[in-house]
Motif scaffolding. Sequence first.
Motif, PDB file in Angstrom:
ATOM      1  N   LEU A 108       0.903  -1.323   0.034  1.00 13.37           N
ATOM      2  CA  LEU A 108       0.005  -0.028   0.009  1.00 13.37           C
ATOM      3  C   LEU A 108       0.940   1.156   0.047  1.00 13.37           C
ATOM      4  CD1 LEU A 108      -2.931  -0.757   2.466  1.00 13.37           C
ATOM      5  CD2 LEU A 108      -2.713  -1.484  -0.080  1.00 13.37           C
ATOM      6  N   GLN A 109       2.093   1.273  -0.268  1.00 13.42           N
ATOM      7  CA  GLN A 109       2.962   2.474  -0.571  1.00 13.42           C
ATOM      8  C   GLN A 109       3.279   2.710  -2.048  1.00 13.42           C
ATOM      9  OE1 GLN A 109       6.397   3.210  -1.502  1.00 13.42           O
ATOM     10  NE2 GLN A 109       6.548   1.348  -2.661  1.00 13.42           N
ATOM     11  N   PHE A 110       3.040   3.994  -2.311  1.00 18.07           N
ATOM     12  CA  PHE A 110       3.346   4.638  -3.421  1.00 18.07           C
ATOM     13  C   PHE A 110       4.411   5.635  -3.556  1.00 18.07           C
ATOM     14  CE2 PHE A 110      -0.620   2.196  -3.407  1.00 18.07           C
ATOM     15  CZ  PHE A 110      -0.545   1.560  -4.696  1.00 18.07           C
ATOM     16  N   PRO A 111       5.487   5.512  -4.550  1.00 22.10           N
ATOM     17  CA  PRO A 111       6.525   6.583  -4.394  1.00 22.10           C
ATOM     18  C   PRO A 111       6.278   7.693  -5.525  1.00 22.10           C
ATOM     19  CG  PRO A 111       6.947   4.737  -5.852  1.00 22.10           C
ATOM     20  CD  PRO A 111       5.659   4.382  -5.130  1.00 22.10           C
ATOM     21  N   ALA A 112       6.310   8.995  -4.863  1.00 17.81           N
ATOM     22  CA  ALA A 112       6.207   9.801  -5.949  1.00 17.81           C
ATOM     23  C   ALA A 112       7.366  10.341  -6.977  1.00 17.81           C
ATOM     24  CB  ALA A 112       6.093  11.191  -5.127  1.00 17.81           C
ATOM     25  N   LEU A 113       8.751   9.806  -6.535  1.00 16.67           N
ATOM     26  CA  LEU A 113       9.956   9.944  -7.463  1.00 16.67           C
ATOM     27  C   LEU A 113       9.640   8.803  -8.278  1.00 16.67           C
ATOM     28  CD1 LEU A 113      12.945  10.859  -5.158  1.00 16.67           C
ATOM     29  CD2 LEU A 113      12.001  12.295  -7.020  1.00 16.67           C
ATOM     30  N   LEU A 127      11.873   6.685  -9.775  1.00 14.51           N
ATOM     31  CA  LEU A 127      13.184   6.146  -9.771  1.00 14.51           C
ATOM     32  C   LEU A 127      13.246   4.941 -10.514  1.00 14.51           C
ATOM     33  CD1 LEU A 127      13.934   6.261  -5.630  1.00 14.51           C
ATOM     34  CD2 LEU A 127      15.003   7.743  -7.429  1.00 14.51           C
ATOM     35  N   GLY A 128      11.905   4.163 -10.894  1.00 17.24           N
ATOM     36  CA  GLY A 128      12.102   2.897 -11.248  1.00 17.24           C
ATOM     37  C   GLY A 128      12.715   1.842 -10.143  1.00 17.24           C
ATOM     38  N   PRO A 129      12.656   0.445 -10.731  1.00 20.73           N
ATOM     39  CA  PRO A 129      12.454  -0.427  -9.492  1.00 20.73           C
ATOM     40  C   PRO A 129      13.955  -0.626  -9.199  1.00 20.73           C
ATOM     41  CG  PRO A 129      12.043  -1.641 -11.633  1.00 20.73           C
ATOM     42  CD  PRO A 129      12.040   0.107 -11.721  1.00 20.73           C
ATOM     43  N   GLU A 130      15.167  -0.196 -10.027  1.00 25.71           N
ATOM     44  CA  GLU A 130      16.607  -0.609  -9.679  1.00 25.71           C
ATOM     45  C   GLU A 130      17.509   0.471  -9.722  1.00 25.71           C
ATOM     46  OE1 GLU A 130      17.539  -3.444  -8.987  1.00 25.71           O
ATOM     47  OE2 GLU A 130      15.543  -4.773  -9.266  1.00 25.71           O
ATOM     48  N   PRO A 131      17.386   1.620  -8.928  1.00 29.72           N
ATOM     49  CA  PRO A 131      18.089   2.774  -8.857  1.00 29.72           C
ATOM     50  C   PRO A 131      19.544   2.426  -8.444  1.00 29.72           C
ATOM     51  CG  PRO A 131      16.504   2.724  -7.188  1.00 29.72           C
ATOM     52  CD  PRO A 131      16.012   1.800  -7.946  1.00 29.72           C
ATOM     53  N   ARG A 132      19.569   1.462  -7.867  1.00 27.46           N
ATOM     54  CA  ARG A 132      21.108   0.845  -7.424  1.00 27.46           C
ATOM     55  C   ARG A 132      22.025   1.018  -8.608  1.00 27.46           C
ATOM     56  NH1 ARG A 132      24.105  -3.486  -5.813  1.00 27.46           N
ATOM     57  NH2 ARG A 132      24.582  -3.668  -3.743  1.00 27.46           N
ATOM     58  N   SER A 133      21.551   0.490  -9.680  1.00 28.75           N
ATOM     59  CA  SER A 133      22.577   0.686 -10.971  1.00 28.75           C
ATOM     60  C   SER A 133      21.847   1.696 -11.607  1.00 28.75           C
ATOM     61  CB  SER A 133      22.430  -0.803 -11.741  1.00 28.75           C
ATOM     62  OG  SER A 133      20.930  -0.847 -12.118  1.00 28.75           O
ATOM     63  N   ALA A 134      20.713   1.990 -11.867  1.00 27.77           N
ATOM     64  CA  ALA A 134      20.426   3.114 -12.963  1.00 27.77           C
ATOM     65  C   ALA A 134      20.678   4.418 -12.660  1.00 27.77           C
ATOM     66  CB  ALA A 134      18.622   3.236 -13.054  1.00 27.77           C
ATOM     67  N   ASP A 135      21.068   5.010 -11.267  1.00 24.74           N
ATOM     68  CA  ASP A 135      21.276   6.089 -11.148  1.00 24.74           C
ATOM     69  C   ASP A 135      22.929   6.432 -11.544  1.00 24.74           C
ATOM     70  OD1 ASP A 135      18.919   6.463  -9.902  1.00 24.74           O
ATOM     71  OD2 ASP A 135      19.742   6.817  -7.746  1.00 24.74           O
ATOM     72  N   THR A 136      23.771   5.455 -11.321  1.00 25.03           N
ATOM     73  CA  THR A 136      25.158   5.609 -11.561  1.00 25.03           C
ATOM     74  C   THR A 136      25.479   5.482 -13.300  1.00 25.03           C
ATOM     75  OG1 THR A 136      25.903   4.989  -9.567  1.00 25.03           O
ATOM     76  CG2 THR A 136      27.601   4.884 -11.341  1.00 25.03           C
ATOM     77  N   GLU A 137      24.340   4.711 -13.747  1.00 24.92           N
ATOM     78  CA  GLU A 137      24.355   4.404 -15.301  1.00 24.92           C
ATOM     79  C   GLU A 137      24.077   5.877 -16.032  1.00 24.92           C
ATOM     80  OE1 GLU A 137      25.189   2.142 -17.076  1.00 24.92           O
ATOM     81  OE2 GLU A 137      24.933   0.044 -16.090  1.00 24.92           O
ATOM     82  N   ALA A 138      23.108   6.442 -15.148  1.00 23.83           N
ATOM     83  CA  ALA A 138      22.737   7.808 -15.966  1.00 23.83           C
ATOM     84  C   ALA A 138      23.991   8.805 -15.819  1.00 23.83           C
ATOM     85  CB  ALA A 138      21.502   8.341 -15.173  1.00 23.83           C
ATOM     86  N   ILE A 139      24.602   8.897 -14.455  1.00 27.28           N
ATOM     87  CA  ILE A 139      25.832   9.848 -14.490  1.00 27.28           C
ATOM     88  C   ILE A 139      26.945   9.289 -15.410  1.00 27.28           C
ATOM     89  CG2 ILE A 139      27.714  10.251 -12.741  1.00 27.28           C
ATOM     90  CD1 ILE A 139      25.092  11.558 -12.163  1.00 27.28           C
ATOM     91  N   LEU A 140      27.284   8.272 -15.492  1.00 27.77           N
ATOM     92  CA  LEU A 140      28.386   8.000 -16.254  1.00 27.77           C
ATOM     93  C   LEU A 140      27.819   8.065 -17.983  1.00 27.77           C
ATOM     94  CD1 LEU A 140      29.659   4.705 -14.259  1.00 27.77           C
ATOM     95  CD2 LEU A 140      30.312   7.166 -14.325  1.00 27.77           C
ATOM     96  N   ASN A 199       5.676  -1.009  -6.768  1.00 30.83           N
ATOM     97  CA  ASN A 199       4.946   0.037  -7.209  1.00 30.83           C
ATOM     98  C   ASN A 199       5.633   1.247  -7.798  1.00 30.83           C
ATOM     99  OD1 ASN A 199       2.582  -1.432  -6.412  1.00 30.83           O
ATOM    100  ND2 ASN A 199       2.492  -0.236  -4.611  1.00 30.83           N
ATOM    101  N   SER A 200       6.776   0.846  -8.219  1.00 30.81           N
ATOM    102  CA  SER A 200       7.647   2.136  -8.790  1.00 30.81           C
ATOM    103  C   SER A 200       7.467   2.578  -9.987  1.00 30.81           C
ATOM    104  CB  SER A 200       9.115   1.522  -8.615  1.00 30.81           C
ATOM    105  OG  SER A 200       9.486   0.226  -9.551  1.00 30.81           O
ATOM    106  N   GLY A 201       7.018   1.950 -10.949  1.00 29.60           N
ATOM    107  CA  GLY A 201       6.771   2.400 -12.457  1.00 29.60           C
ATOM    108  C   GLY A 201       8.215   2.401 -13.069  1.00 29.60           C
ATOM    109  N   ALA A 202       8.218   3.258 -14.053  1.00 30.59           N
ATOM    110  CA  ALA A 202       9.314   3.320 -15.098  1.00 30.59           C
ATOM    111  C   ALA A 202      10.176   4.203 -14.409  1.00 30.59           C
ATOM    112  CB  ALA A 202       9.018   3.514 -16.421  1.00 30.59           C
ATOM    113  N   ALA A 203      11.688   3.900 -14.598  1.00 26.78           N
ATOM    114  CA  ALA A 203      12.515   4.987 -14.377  1.00 26.78           C
ATOM    115  C   ALA A 203      12.545   6.166 -15.215  1.00 26.78           C
ATOM    116  CB  ALA A 203      13.911   4.301 -14.273  1.00 26.78           C
ATOM    117  N   ASP A 204      12.829   7.292 -14.760  1.00 28.64           N
ATOM    118  CA  ASP A 204      13.132   8.728 -15.416  1.00 28.64           C
ATOM    119  C   ASP A 204      13.732   9.649 -14.814  1.00 28.64           C
ATOM    120  OD1 ASP A 204      12.146  10.144 -17.511  1.00 28.64           O
ATOM    121  OD2 ASP A 204      10.361  11.029 -16.597  1.00 28.64           O
ATOM    122  N   THR A 205      15.228   9.061 -14.329  1.00 27.29           N
ATOM    123  CA  THR A 205      16.096  10.008 -13.630  1.00 27.29           C
ATOM    124  C   THR A 205      17.064  10.564 -14.665  1.00 27.29           C
ATOM    125  OG1 THR A 205      16.073   8.218 -12.084  1.00 27.29           O
ATOM    126  CG2 THR A 205      18.229   9.598 -12.018  1.00 27.29           C
TER     127      THR A 205
END
Length: 405
Positions: A148-153, A155-168, A373-379
């Motif tokens: 029953l939790q829903f995120p506003a950001l 991030l997508g389900p895997e920011p553990r890798s996706a965030d640094t992928e975006a930076i690099l 409930n993360s939806g698609a990443a849009d970082t």
Amino acid sequence: MNTSSKFDTTRRALLLGASGALMATALPAAGQSLAGTPIRVGGTLPLTGPLASVGGIHKIAAEIYIEGVNKRGGLLGRKVEYVLLDDQSQPANARTLYERLITAEKVDLLMGPYGTSSIIAAMGVAQRFNKLFIQSSLGDPALAPYELQFPALPLGPEPRSADTEAILDAYASLPNPPKTVAFVTSKFPSALDLAKGGQEVAAKRGLKTVLSLEYEFGTRDFGGIAARIKDANPDLLWSGAIGMEATQLLDAMKRIDYLPKRHFYLFPAPGPTAANPNANGLTSLTWFEAHEPFVGNAGAAEFVAVFAQRAKEAGLPYPVAEYQAASEFTAWQMLEAAVKGAGRIDDKAMAAWLKANKVETVMGPRSFEGKFNSGAADTKVKQVQGGKWVTVWPPKFRPSGGSFQ
């Protein structure tokens, strides 16, 4: 910024409704009509403590939403009141206060706090009471298995890798992309996990990690850490800085006459960081900035204008709506959509509606399919340029004439 003088640090409820006054509101007795009775939304924010510089941003964004929705007639024909308590940047306080909001204050709905540790603590309480839990800023969706939790950001389900992928990806677009990287991070839960994921991404891309360092969240003396970074002299500093830690680290490096060739900071306090004289060229993550194309999203242009006025009145060092403000406002837009979609205050029905539908927000359309409930990443990636935050990656999100420096 002296946040204690700018923001209400009382632990009493702050009720923002038709009157906007500090008062207690009695709920109607069983069987009595709810017509004219406010819908009370309970939550906490870090109005004091190490996260206060960001907590104040979220408070202003929430106030703007509540004033706006009440001008439109409220929800289900009822005004909205925000029962806001100060968790003092402490997860244990958040846990206790969310218990109080549900059992003593008898709020109708919950809104999550700011900061991963406090969100996790509050979410545990929401789960015990089967309450809908919308939150604005959890950095690691894997820490939120509650259905029953829903995120506003987005991030997508895997920011553990996706965030640094975006930076690099962003830095790979520049001449002489980095070949060595230093990972220096707070032990804040999401920052720590994202740093570990970042190291895995860097290794897969062939970057050499020349320093891996962790420090306690809330650290203020960064002298020794700055010296370690200078000795390593990476092509890219990946800093898991939270709140004021970014500007404190910048100051410490400047004192030893060193600034990294390129540097990234995970979740810094936006105003103090952009205003720091040593910040030009540093990068961070973003999902909204106050320029095109973001201002074309649902309600964004009006929100940007009102937030700038309120932030100036509150004395914020960066009176511009960026993703911290937008994520809080988005969380409230999601709550409004869930209430209207379900047609009643029913936590499971509202959660089911969110799961099945898309919500138009200032951050763009939000949907909640998939894990957590993360939806698609849009970082995206932003950069400090001349004291302002500007989105630089992907290129289509840059303002007209913008560039990655």
